[in-house]
Structures are given as C-alpha cells and as structure tokens.
Design an enzyme around this catalytic site. Structure first.
Site, mmCIF file in Angstrom:
data_model
loop_
_atom_site.group_PDB
_atom_site.id
_atom_site.type_symbol
_atom_site.label_atom_id
_atom_site.label_comp_id
_atom_site.label_asym_id
_atom_site.label_seq_id
_atom_site.Cartn_x
_atom_site.Cartn_y
_atom_site.Cartn_z
ATOM 1 N N ARG A 186 170.919 39.104 9.388
ATOM 2 C CA ARG A 186 172.313 38.731 9.670
ATOM 3 C C ARG A 186 172.507 37.221 9.645
ATOM 4 N NH1 ARG A 186 175.648 42.674 11.753
ATOM 5 N NH2 ARG A 186 174.618 44.624 12.357
ATOM 6 N N GLU A 215 166.653 45.170 13.884
ATOM 7 C CA GLU A 215 167.549 46.178 14.444
ATOM 8 C C GLU A 215 167.080 47.550 13.984
ATOM 9 O OE1 GLU A 215 171.615 45.400 13.530
ATOM 10 O OE2 GLU A 215 171.430 43.241 13.895
ATOM 11 N N GLU A 226 178.833 48.256 6.583
ATOM 12 C CA GLU A 226 178.874 46.989 7.330
ATOM 13 C C GLU A 226 178.239 45.865 6.525
ATOM 14 O OE1 GLU A 226 177.462 45.078 11.604
ATOM 15 O OE2 GLU A 226 176.539 46.924 10.858
ATOM 16 N N ASP A 283 187.094 44.646 0.766
ATOM 17 C CA ASP A 283 188.297 43.860 1.061
ATOM 18 C C ASP A 283 188.248 42.581 0.235
ATOM 19 O OD1 ASP A 283 190.617 42.924 2.206
ATOM 20 O OD2 ASP A 283 189.623 42.085 3.967
ATOM 21 N N HIS A 493 182.219 56.796 14.625
ATOM 22 C CA HIS A 493 181.030 56.759 13.780
ATOM 23 C C HIS A 493 181.517 56.632 12.340
ATOM 24 C CE1 HIS A 493 178.439 57.685 17.152
ATOM 25 N NE2 HIS A 493 179.278 58.642 17.491
ATOM 26 N N CYS A 495 180.122 56.065 9.553
ATOM 27 C CA CYS A 495 179.416 56.683 8.423
ATOM 28 C C CYS A 495 179.929 58.092 8.155
ATOM 29 C CB CYS A 495 177.915 56.706 8.681
ATOM 30 S SG CYS A 495 177.432 57.430 10.248
#
Length: 548
Positions: A186, A215, A226, A283, A493, A495
């Site tokens: 990240r 993670e 994401e 986007d 959720h 997904c």
C-alpha cells in the site's frame, strides 16, 4: 426465391439495393468502391431510411421458423457495408445500427451467444449475428467481452493447471496456483505493482488474485476491486504529475512535461485493460478523444469542443472571422503558448512558425496544426506507451466495431443510477424479505438520499460508485439480516455485493447508522474488516458447495 430475395424485390427494387446485393459477391476492391459510393452519394435522411429498412427485414427473418441462414448472412453483410460507410462519414448515430430483436429477444440471444462461444472454442465458422458486433448494444457487447475473458481464463486454468501439476509432480515441486496472483504494498503501490507484473511466468489470462503485503486476506473479488481503485486514484492524482486535470470539463489529459518514465504510462494502460478483462469498473475521467485514439479513429473539431470548450471557442472565432484584417486583429503566429511548471514556453506548430502570421489564407491550416499538436504530437510517446499496455491482453478484435462511447461505458460503467431498478432485482436472506419493516425503511431512506450520498452507498456496498453496463438492474445485490443490535453499523462485502443490515427498530435509527457507515467506507479498510471479508468469503463458498 428465398425470403431475402423476395423482400429485396418487393420492398427495395431500386439501384441502391441492387448494387448492394451484387456487391456481396464482388471482390474486396469492388466492396471498397461500394463503400466509397455510399459515403459520397446519400443524404442523412435517405441513409437513415436504408438502415431502418434493413433492420426491419432482419427482425422479420429472425421471427421466421426454419429461416434460411444464407439469407441472414447476406443481409448482415449488406448492413456491414452500410456500417463501414457510416464510419467514414457519420450520417446516423452508431446506436442506429443496434438491432432491438437481436439485443432484446432473450431466447434468440442465448442461442446466438452459444454459437459464438462454440466458434471461439472450435475455431469454426458457423454463422451468427454476434460476428457483427455493430448491431449489439453495450450490454450485449460487454456480455461477449465477459464470455471471452471467462473462456480465456478457463483455458489458462485448465491447460496451465494440468501442465504445472504434471511438471511439478515429476520434479517434486509445490503445485502452482491456477490463478494469477500478485502481491503489492500500500505504501509504495505504483512501484511494487510495476515490479509484480514484470515477473516472469505470470499469466494474466488467468483470473487475477491480489494481496497486500502484511495483510492476511483471501481475494474473492473485493481485494482486486480495491487494488484497482487505489492505483487509479494515485496515478490520476495531479501531485503524481502523470496527468493534468482540466477543471472546465473535469477530465484528465496526459502531462507532456511529466518526469515519470514511459513504462509507467504503459503500466496504467495495462491496468485499465486488466480491469476490463476482469470485468471491474474503474473511476476514470478521460475526454472522448482518448477512446477514439485507442480505437484508431480520427479526431474532429467536436472532440476539441468536448475536451476544452474555451480553446474550441477561440479557434472557432478565427475560422468564422471574415475580415481582411485578421492578421492585424489577432497578431497570432503558428505557435502554441504552453505553461510548464510555472514557466511559459512557445512551441512552433510548423518549422519557423513563430514568424508565420495567421491570415485568412492559412487560418484553416493553423487550426489543423494546432489540433494535431494538441491531440497527437504533444503526447505521442506517452499515449503510444499507454495504448501498448492497454492492448497487451487483447488483440484488439473486440474493439473493431466499438464506438468511443461504448468503450468508455465498458471501462467506466454508467453514471446513470436507477435505484428503483436495483430494488427490483434485490434478493433477501437471513430472515428478511421485501415486506420486512427494516427492508421497507432501508429503501425509503436510500431513495430519499441525494445523488452524492447514493453514490457513496453504492461504493460502500459494491466497491464502485457507478453502475455496470446495462444499469443497476443487471447486477446481483443481496440484503441480509445481521441481528438486532441497535448500535451496530451496517456492513458490506463488496466481493459479493452483499449488504448486512441490522434489524433497526426505526427508520430514523436506520438512516443514522447507514449514513455513518457509508461515510466511513471511504476511509482505509481496517484489518478487522479485512478479516470479516475473509470469514464471509469462506461462509459463502461453503454455502455454494452445499447447494451443489
């Protein structure tokens, strides 16, 4: 005489249709002459009537039992000539070539997709209207694209999975995943993504799985969503200097003065193509001309108006000025005044342009050179790298009969959000149904929100604030009861597009908690939330296995 010939004789007995009919059996040069003739000879009104007439004939043929496929083939080939002519000189909007029967008759659509799918697998040449993509609306084209992606991903999984398994069995190595897995950080997303996709032996035609370093997570789709959202947000941040933001039109343009290497523009092109391949909406705010350039189409003055109305207005003034004193009035030469990191510099549009004044005699040449510089020369190396990355997963075949607006819709989704359509297709689980008080309150609250908050909710529940191709009514959305805890926030959720909604006692309490939840969704996802995603993914997979 077959149906096609009968209809052609009775309804269309004129030179135009006889020429088209004969062109079907002609060679490529003769077909090219026919396209050129159509482009030069026919008015918008008459051309539109021809297109509508052939659509009617196609609908008639589709409705006939035991129809002659050769008649369908000839009719589609005739319409293909009309479409080629219209691409050269626009007389009707591209949507005029959509065929309602082909797109809306579900039974016929299912059969044709099955034939098209079989052709792709077996490399056969059975006739199907899906070979003529210009008659398909964006929803049908996106369905084709999704099937092609699924087909290639399945081939990659089955072939490489067996190959890897046998190879590793012999060599005593660990089994290789049938998915394309990448790990990124990240805090250094761009660089680690570039390094990750540059690794050898990665097959991006497999389904993408993403993990963030440090993670724990099982990517059932939400993590990949994401990942794409984060990398797009970072790349298009003006502070990153790869793209400039045009406040007038709220679109982004390639920054010709960037210090970033060309490989990063190739990376972002690849990321956009990879998202499209994995049917993930992004986007992105490019002007229409970028999609035209991706499709290899020529730009026009209308594209300048779309990108920068202010510049277009200035150039239009020059074109419309009829006085002989144009040179003295403007005192304008063949140069462009460009701002570069706070400094002004002059770029010559032609050799010696700084000493060539714009006059009545050369004003059209000036406007042409100005647009060539803006749309092509100023960003040439950046855009070519971007385009190269975009087409790494696709041969370009699927875009052959796409229009810019359609490509934009497939990449970015639709900004039109009809939540009443979403309500119609929503499924309920965990004890809820459409008549449950909390469900009724939920929809009342959602419909009362302004557009900005509705977009936030959609992002919270699905990971995107835009509708898929075909609208919100084409997606899967589930509302599930999550206990009766009055203080617990709704969760989602992304997904699976599942909303977990506590059974709040009042509409006011539901509104309060929902607004808190959708505003918090814009903040970085915490590790407990990530673990909840993992648990829920496992739960859903177990539930699917039980159903089987």
């Amino acid at each position: 005489m077959d149906i096609f010939e009968s209809c052609n004789t009775v309804k269309f007995n004129d030179t135009f249709h006889r020429f088209l009919y004969k062109a079907l059996n002609a060679d490529r040069d003769a077909r090219e002459m026919m396209v050129t003739w159509l482009t030069n000879e026919y008015s918008k009104e008459r051309f539109a009537k021809f297109v509508a007439s052939y659509h009617d004939m196609l609908a008639t043929l589709i409705s006939v039992p035991n129809r002659n496929e050769s008649s369908m083939l000839r009719l589609c080939n005739i319409m293909d000539i009309l479409y080629a002519s219209n691409r050269r000189k626009i007389r009707v909007k591209y949507t005029a070539f959509y065929n309602d029967t082909v797109n809306n008759d579900r039974a016929y659509k299912k059969r044709e997709i099955r034939k098209w799918y079989t052709n792709r697998i077996q490399e056969s040449k059975v006739f199907t209207v899906y070979d003529y993509a210009w008659m398909l609306n964006p929803e049908s084209k996106y369905l084709m694209l999704s099937i092609e992606s699924d087909l290639q991903q399945e081939d990659a999984r089955s072939f490489h999975g067996v190959e890897d398994f046998l190879s590793n069995l012999v060599r005593g190595r660990e089994f290789i995943s049938p998915y394309c897995s990448i790990e990124v950080r990240r805090d250094n997303l761009i660089e680690t993504t570039l390094n990750a996709i540059s690794k050898p032996n990665l097959n991006f035609k497999k389904r993408l799985k993403v993990s963030f370093l440090g993670e724990q997570g099982v990517d059932a789709g939400g993590v990949a969503k994401e990942f794409f959202q984060l990398i797009i947000k970072q790349v298009f941040d003006p502070a990153y200097s790869m793209f400039n933001y045009n406040e007038e039109t709220r679109t982004f343009w390639f920054n010709q003065d960037t210090f970033e290497p060309r490989i990063k523009f190739e990376l972002i092109g690849f990321i956009i193509g990879l998202a499209l391949y994995n049917t993930i909406i992004l986007d992105i705010h490019f002007p229409r001309v970028i999609y035209k350039k991706l499709l290899g189409m020529d730009w026009t003055f209308d594209d300048l108006t779309d990108y920068s109305p202010a510049i277009a207005k200035s150039l239009e003034f020059i074109l419309n000025y009829e006085g002989d004193d144009l040179q003295d009035t403007l005192e304008c030469t063949f140069v462009v005044d460009v701002e570069s990191y706070g400094n002004q510099k002059l770029v010559e549009l032609v050799p010696g342009g700084a000493s060539i004044y714009v006059t009545q005699a050369n004003k059209h040449e000036y406007v042409k050179k100005y647009m060539e510089w803006m749309f092509d020369k100023s960003i040439e190396s950046l855009f070519e790298a971007f385009k190269k990355g975009f087409y790494k997963l696709y041969s370009g075949e699927f875009t052959t009969n796409c229009d810019p607006e359609e490509l934009q819709l497939m990449i970015c989704g639709s900004p039109v959000l009809d939540f009443h359509e979403l309500q119609k297709i929503t499924q309920y689980e965990g004890g809820y149904d459409e008549n449950s008080p909390s469900v009724k309150n939920f929809w009342e609250v959602l419909h009362e929100l302004d557009l900005e908050h509705k977009k936030k909710f959609l992002f919270f529940a699905t990971g995107s604030d835009r509708a898929p191709v075909g609208g919100l009514g084409t997606m899967v959305f589930v509302v599930m009861r999550q206990g009766g805890d009055k203080e617990q926030l709704p969760t989602a959720h992304t997904c699976f597009n599942h909303l977990l909604l506590p059974d709040y006692p009042t509409k006011e309490k539901l509104r309060e908690k929902l607004l808190i939840a959708i505003n918090l969704s814009l903040i970085h996802i915490s590790e407990p939330t990530r673990q909840a995603e993992i648990s829920y993914a496992v739960f859903c997979l177990k539930k699917k296995k039980k159903k089987k």
